[in-house]
Enzyme design. Structure first.
Site: not given
Length: 466
Positions: A62, A64, A140
């Site tokens: 993906d 982003d 994170d």
């Protein structure tokens, strides 16, 4: 109590000549989004795992984007944009079947004084907009906090991700004892990234996971199920579940599996061989959720079959019912979807038929191979059965020749439906009509016969009065 932001440091900027990321490796639709935002006067970065994977020479799944444009401004720039989410207000820019997830730079929510004694750090809101530096601090892990600037083609690092990427270290941004309690799913993500990338989780983070693994129960069940199934991706199921078990998270997510591992040899448990074989299967990346769940539960199911066979009566063992009993605790705890439950139960029940039908006439094997779940049942059998090359050759030939077509019969479907309903607390199905339990249907052209006087005209006769 909310995590206080770390002091903003001057970012490390790696210029285009010093890194391997090229625009030709970036998805064209992601480039369209980046350029349109940039041309409209906004800052737009490629962010997260896509930057990490490009720097490692991998192909990202993906792409982003993060920007300083607010969600409503993004929507105005793209007609194909849909705003989604409550906790995270995101813009999904849709190009056919592809979605470019675009977010506005965020920061850690401000302290609001609502927590009691600072014990509950779980974040329920995260819509405070911020700067690129603040956005990087709230992510994170350091290797996921890297930005690619479409204007200068440079890599921007506010959190030390480039250094950790070079040393293959997975490091939490901020204190892991706090960050993992803010969002417990980060503990599962740490294990997934470590297993997938071959990175070593820093010592502070591993200690925090062992200390706070019970906090995982505070996370939403759909997120837990999604992350659990993601552990099977990228041929990393065995190392991922080993870490999940070592750190104690498996006791919270799937205690039945943890108990089985502890009772069947721990590091020598047969589950590790099954997961290792699945990782080695070329089609493992495309395995359905049902196959992944069936693979995880297969050794437990086999143990139940052995126990049932030792106590079997003249009627024999109902393998389909044992499969349902094996999976019911997962349905209760993780709210396994009905379709996944059906698939997993059928895959488990079908395993014994491979051995029993190997020496039967070809017509019976062909009929079995037309079952809609046969392809994945064959994968599960091939990674779990200790059989002869001759048997594997027989079923490989059948799998290549016969196209699946048959669905489970009504009785099996109803029994699985009721098992799923009982596990989820729903009311069972009403019994089907008919003496044999099957629903009776009227013939297609059956109709109530009309009187002879109206059969010809189709109209009701009227009585004439003199």
């Amino acid at each position: 109590m909310i995590t206080k932001l770390l002091p903003t440091k001057k970012p490390v900027i790696r210029k285009r000549a010093d890194h391997p990321v090229s625009r030709k490796d970036i998805d064209p639709q992601a480039l369209r989004v980046l350029y349109r935002l940039s041309d409209a006067g906004y800052t737009a970065y490629l962010v997260g795992g896509s930057v990490r994977d490009l720097l490692m020479g991998r192909t990202p799944k993906d792409f982003d984007v993060s920007t300083d444009a607010p969600p409503n401004a993004i929507k105005k720039l793209f007609r194909n944009c849909f705003l989604v989410g409550r906790r995270f207000r995101l813009a999904h820019i849709v190009f056919g079947s592809k979605v470019i997830e675009t977010s506005t730079f965020r920061r850690q929510p401000r302290e609001n004084g609502d927590t009691k004694g600072g014990d509950d750090l779980y974040q329920r809101e995260d819509n405070d907009f911020g700067t690129p530096a603040e956005d990087a601090q709230r992510r994170d892990f350091t290797v996921n906090g890297l930005f690619y600037d479409i204007k200068t083609f440079s890599i921007i690092d506010y959190v030390g991700g480039l250094k950790d990427l070079d040393s293959k270290t997975l490091r939490s941004i901020g204190d892991p004892n706090v960050r993992f309690r803010e969002d417990p799913v980060r503990m599962m993500r740490a294990i997934r990234f470590s297993a997938r990338l071959g990175f070593t989780i820093e010592r502070k983070a591993t200690q925090a996971i062992k200390r706070h693994h019970a906090e995982i129960s505070k996370a939403s069940v759909p997120r837990l199920l999604e992350e659990l199934l993601r552990l099977f991706t990228y041929s990393s199921a065995e190392p991922a579940f080993k870490q999940l078990w070592k750190f104690g998270l498996l006791d919270d997510l799937a205690p039945e599996v943890a108990v089985f591992i502890n009772q069947s040899g721990k590091l020598k448990s047969p589950l590790w061989e099954v997961l290792r074989n699945l990782d080695a299967t070329p089609d493992s990346q495309n395995a359905s959720a049902g196959l992944r769940l069936a693979t995880l539960c297969y050794p437990i199911y086999q143990a139940k079959i052995k126990e049932a066979n030792s106590n079997a009566t003249a009627e024999g063992t109902n393998n389909l019912e044992l499969a349902r009993q094996t999976l019911e605790p997962f349905v209760k705890r993780l709210r396994i979807p009905k379709a996944t439950f059906f698939t997993a139960t059928n895959l488990l029940e079908m395993q014994t038929r491979f051995d029993t039908l190997s020496d039967k006439p070809a017509a019976r094997r062909d009929r079995f191979a037309r079952h809609t779940h046969f392809p994945e049942a064959f994968i599960l059998w091939s990674i779990t059965a200790h059989t002869s090359p001759e048997q594997i050759a027989v079923w490989t030939e059948v799998a290549a020749r016969v196209k699946p077509a048959i669905h489970p019969n009504e009785a099996e479907a109803d029994a699985s439906e009721n098992a799923w309903r009982v596990a989820t607390g729903a009311a069972p199905l009403e019994p089907r009509h008919g003496f044999d339990g099957r629903r009776r249907r009227r013939p297609r052209h059956a109709a109530r016969r009309r009187p002879d006087s109206t059969r010809e005209t189709g109209r009701k006769e009227t009585t004439q009065t003199p």
